[in-house]
Design a protein around this motif. Structure first.
Motif, PDB file in Angstrom:
ATOM      1  N   MET A   1      44.038   5.947 -26.228  1.00 36.73           N
ATOM      2  CA  MET A   1      43.407   4.652 -26.131  1.00 36.73           C
ATOM      3  C   MET A   1      42.249   4.702 -25.132  1.00 36.73           C
ATOM      4  SD  MET A   1      46.540   1.928 -26.325  1.00 36.73           S
ATOM      5  CE  MET A   1      47.263   2.471 -24.780  1.00 36.73           C
ATOM      6  N   VAL A  29      42.193   0.683 -28.245  1.00 38.61           N
ATOM      7  CA  VAL A  29      42.233   0.838 -29.700  1.00 38.61           C
ATOM      8  C   VAL A  29      43.344   1.817 -30.050  1.00 38.61           C
ATOM      9  CG1 VAL A  29      39.806   0.292 -30.047  1.00 38.61           C
ATOM     10  CG2 VAL A  29      40.464   2.658 -29.643  1.00 38.61           C
ATOM     11  N   GLU A  31      45.821   3.416 -33.504  1.00 43.12           N
ATOM     12  CA  GLU A  31      45.932   3.586 -34.950  1.00 43.12           C
ATOM     13  C   GLU A  31      47.343   4.030 -35.278  1.00 43.12           C
ATOM     14  OE1 GLU A  31      43.922   6.268 -38.517  1.00 43.12           O
ATOM     15  OE2 GLU A  31      42.726   5.613 -36.812  1.00 43.12           O
ATOM     16  N   VAL A 182      45.176  -5.813 -27.816  1.00 40.00           N
ATOM     17  CA  VAL A 182      44.745  -4.500 -28.293  1.00 40.00           C
ATOM     18  C   VAL A 182      44.132  -4.653 -29.680  1.00 40.00           C
ATOM     19  CG1 VAL A 182      46.530  -3.284 -26.981  1.00 40.00           C
ATOM     20  CG2 VAL A 182      46.981  -3.934 -29.352  1.00 40.00           C
ATOM     21  N   MET A 183      43.303  -3.706 -30.051  1.00 39.80           N
ATOM     22  CA  MET A 183      42.794  -3.587 -31.414  1.00 39.80           C
ATOM     23  C   MET A 183      43.611  -2.520 -32.124  1.00 39.80           C
ATOM     24  SD  MET A 183      40.443  -5.872 -31.405  1.00 39.80           S
ATOM     25  CE  MET A 183      40.071  -5.556 -33.143  1.00 39.80           C
ATOM     26  N   ARG A 185      44.586  -0.486 -35.841  1.00 38.20           N
ATOM     27  CA  ARG A 185      44.279  -0.111 -37.222  1.00 38.20           C
ATOM     28  C   ARG A 185      45.574   0.369 -37.864  1.00 38.20           C
ATOM     29  NH1 ARG A 185      42.044   4.762 -40.163  1.00 38.20           N
ATOM     30  NH2 ARG A 185      40.760   3.933 -41.863  1.00 38.20           N
ATOM     31  N   ILE A 195      42.440  -3.835 -39.812  1.00 38.72           N
ATOM     32  CA  ILE A 195      41.984  -3.833 -38.427  1.00 38.72           C
ATOM     33  C   ILE A 195      42.232  -5.240 -37.895  1.00 38.72           C
ATOM     34  CG2 ILE A 195      40.033  -3.601 -36.850  1.00 38.72           C
ATOM     35  CD1 ILE A 195      38.777  -1.646 -38.833  1.00 38.72           C
ATOM     36  N   GLN A 197      42.978  -7.818 -34.163  1.00 44.64           N
ATOM     37  CA  GLN A 197      43.162  -8.043 -32.732  1.00 44.64           C
ATOM     38  C   GLN A 197      44.481  -8.784 -32.564  1.00 44.64           C
ATOM     39  OE1 GLN A 197      40.306  -9.053 -34.374  1.00 44.64           O
ATOM     40  NE2 GLN A 197      39.780 -11.169 -33.889  1.00 44.64           N
ATOM     41  N   SER A 379      35.194 -12.092 -31.927  1.00 44.37           N
ATOM     42  CA  SER A 379      35.151 -11.038 -32.952  1.00 44.37           C
ATOM     43  C   SER A 379      34.066 -11.315 -33.974  1.00 44.37           C
ATOM     44  CB  SER A 379      36.501 -10.922 -33.661  1.00 44.37           C
ATOM     45  OG  SER A 379      36.840 -12.134 -34.314  1.00 44.37           O
ATOM     46  N   GLN A 401      31.792  -4.608 -28.325  1.00 38.97           N
ATOM     47  CA  GLN A 401      32.377  -3.279 -28.438  1.00 38.97           C
ATOM     48  C   GLN A 401      32.434  -2.955 -29.930  1.00 38.97           C
ATOM     49  OE1 GLN A 401      36.283  -3.165 -26.683  1.00 38.97           O
ATOM     50  NE2 GLN A 401      36.940  -1.365 -27.840  1.00 38.97           N
ATOM     51  N   LEU A 403      33.857  -1.069 -32.812  1.00 39.12           N
ATOM     52  CA  LEU A 403      35.084  -0.312 -33.022  1.00 39.12           C
ATOM     53  C   LEU A 403      34.805   1.000 -33.748  1.00 39.12           C
ATOM     54  CD1 LEU A 403      37.616  -3.146 -33.921  1.00 39.12           C
ATOM     55  CD2 LEU A 403      37.069  -2.150 -31.695  1.00 39.12           C
ATOM     56  N   TRP A 405      36.178   2.480 -36.165  1.00 42.38           N
ATOM     57  CA  TRP A 405      36.577   2.565 -37.562  1.00 42.38           C
ATOM     58  C   TRP A 405      35.651   1.724 -38.428  1.00 42.38           C
ATOM     59  CZ3 TRP A 405      40.511  -0.206 -34.526  1.00 42.38           C
ATOM     60  CH2 TRP A 405      41.346   0.647 -33.797  1.00 42.38           C
TER      61      TRP A 405
END
Length: 422
Positions: A1, A29, A31, A182-183, A185, A195, A197, A379, A401, A403, A405
């Protein structure tokens, strides 16, 4: 992260607070992929510190607002376990995996996913007055908890000068959970890749998917009956698990959520619809000249049970935020490209009329710290290119920011959207 670089941008409004050290903060971030249980375990391990911080905050918040211990919250939250298991057993498996990975219990994770239901549920409203929490008090509290504050938008066609389809929102909620956001995926073929938040441990909130569908949401408030419905995190995740706009809309129309919530759906083909979903029925709205903005009051129509009870908006600042967002986003019509569009959108969403309860929300120093609200994330999803941008806090003093992806790296994410008009 690891933190990601952000694009530099000036403070967008003269009335914005000066930048602070937190202006450089970015959202973690993560995944996850694999089976539901494995996805959850990966998720729980990645957010263990944030999830435990969230549990600590909500234990304090519920104790203050309703006199509840955390054991009382989880015992009551257990009522949603079987309804969720019956509707989406894979999401219970995912929550169990989160609990396993974070080293906590399933009911702890379920309570984090049903925190809105806990706050607004009628049977919770009088627990403190009832004493031991064994049942609801006969008398409702005089003042309802304000709805989760957000201002959502969709812009395309005439509203988008560069021809792109945009969707996003300011997500306003308790400042005490800012460091738990957190973000994420989620790779889950054959379903679309998501994706979102989220607060650590939540399985759904706001976001977009590889089929080109964005979901933005706003609390509406209002207490209805005592029948058990699904938590919002489950409904929202199920919406984003769909691969076309009709099926996504059908989820909202065919499921009974426990509390009222607004849903703004946007798809990359250039279409948006807003649904004010309640246990007593739904209202809906379409964009005007390609622009649709929704806040935290009923805009499509006041549900009959609330109208009969003398409805008043719980978030009165929403009556200011919505027109201000519409005015600010009108500048997007003249944009000549995506970079300019991002600047115009960020500027619009940084408006401070009515500060601190403004479109860009800041903590109100007149209230106790545990009750402070702020814009947790602003967002912006570009549904034309698949780029996703967020601010780690108030947009007035933070750059977007970008992302790592692309939305369309996943099922149904081909180079050209299908179903467009000739």
């Amino acid at each position: 992260m690891a933190p990601l670089p952000t694009e530099s941008a000036p403070v967008p409004t003269d009335s914005a607070p000066p930048p602070t050290d937190s202006a450089a903060r970015v959202l973690p971030v993560i995944e996850i992929s694999g089976s539901p249980r494995e996805r959850g375990r990966q998720y729980g391990e990645a957010v263990r510190p944030q999830l435990h911080a969230a549990l600590g905050y909500y234990e304090e918040a519920f104790g203050r607002s309703a006199g509840l211990t955390w054991d009382q919250v989880t015992a009551r939250a257990a009522r949603w376990l079987e309804p969720v298991r019956g509707y989406a057993p894979h999401l219970v498996e995912e929550m169990q995996g989160i609990a396993d990975g974070a080293g906590t219990g399933l009911l702890d994770v379920l309570a984090l996913n049903a925190r809105g239901e806990v706050i607004y549920d009628k049977s919770f409203a009088g627990i403190a007055a009832a004493g031991a929490g064994e049942g609801p008090a006969e008398e409702e509290p005089a003042e309802e908890e304000p709805a989760e504050g957000c201002t959502s938008f969709a812009a395309y066609g005439p509203a988008s000068g560069d021809g792109h389809v945009y969707a996003g929102q300011n997500w306003d909620w308790r400042a005490g959970v800012a460091d738990t956001v957190v973000m994420i995926r989620i790779v889950q073929p054959p379903k679309p890749t998501l994706i979102m938040q989220v607060e650590a441990g939540q399985i759904g909130r706001q976001g977009a998917n590889s089929a080109g569908i964005a979901f933005n949401a706003n609390g509406l408030g209002g207490r209805f009956d005592d029948r058990i419905g699904l938590p919002q995190t489950v409904v929202r995740r199920t919406v984003l698990d769909q691969d076309n706009i009709a099926d996504a809309l059908d989820v909202l129309c065919r499921t009974r959520a426990h509390i009222a919530s607004n849903a703004l759906l946007t798809c990359r083909e250039g279409f948006a619809i807003d649904l004010e979903t309640t246990p007593a029925g739904h209202g809906w709205m379409y964009p005007t000249d390609g622009l649709l903005v929704h806040g935290n009051h009923y805009q499509a129509g006041i549900p009959a049970p609330l109208a009969a009870a003398g409805y008043r908006p719980m978030s009165s600042d929403s009556l200011v935020r919505v027109p201000r967002a519409e005015q600010g986003l009108a500048a997007l019509r003249h944009s000549t490209g995506p970079e300019e569009s991002r600047k115009l959108i960020r500027r619009a969403m940084s408006d401070h009329l009515g500060h601190p309860e403004s479109l860009c929300t800041h903590p109100d120093p007149r209230r106790p710290a545990v009750e402070h609200w702020t814009t947790l994330v602003s967002s912006l999803a570009d549904l034309t290119t698949g780029d996703y941008h967020v601010t780690a806090g108030t947009p007035c003093d933070r750059a977007y920011q970008h992302l790592p992806w692309n939305l369309y790296d996943g099922p149904h994410g081909g180079p050209e959207p299908t179903g467009t008009q000739p």
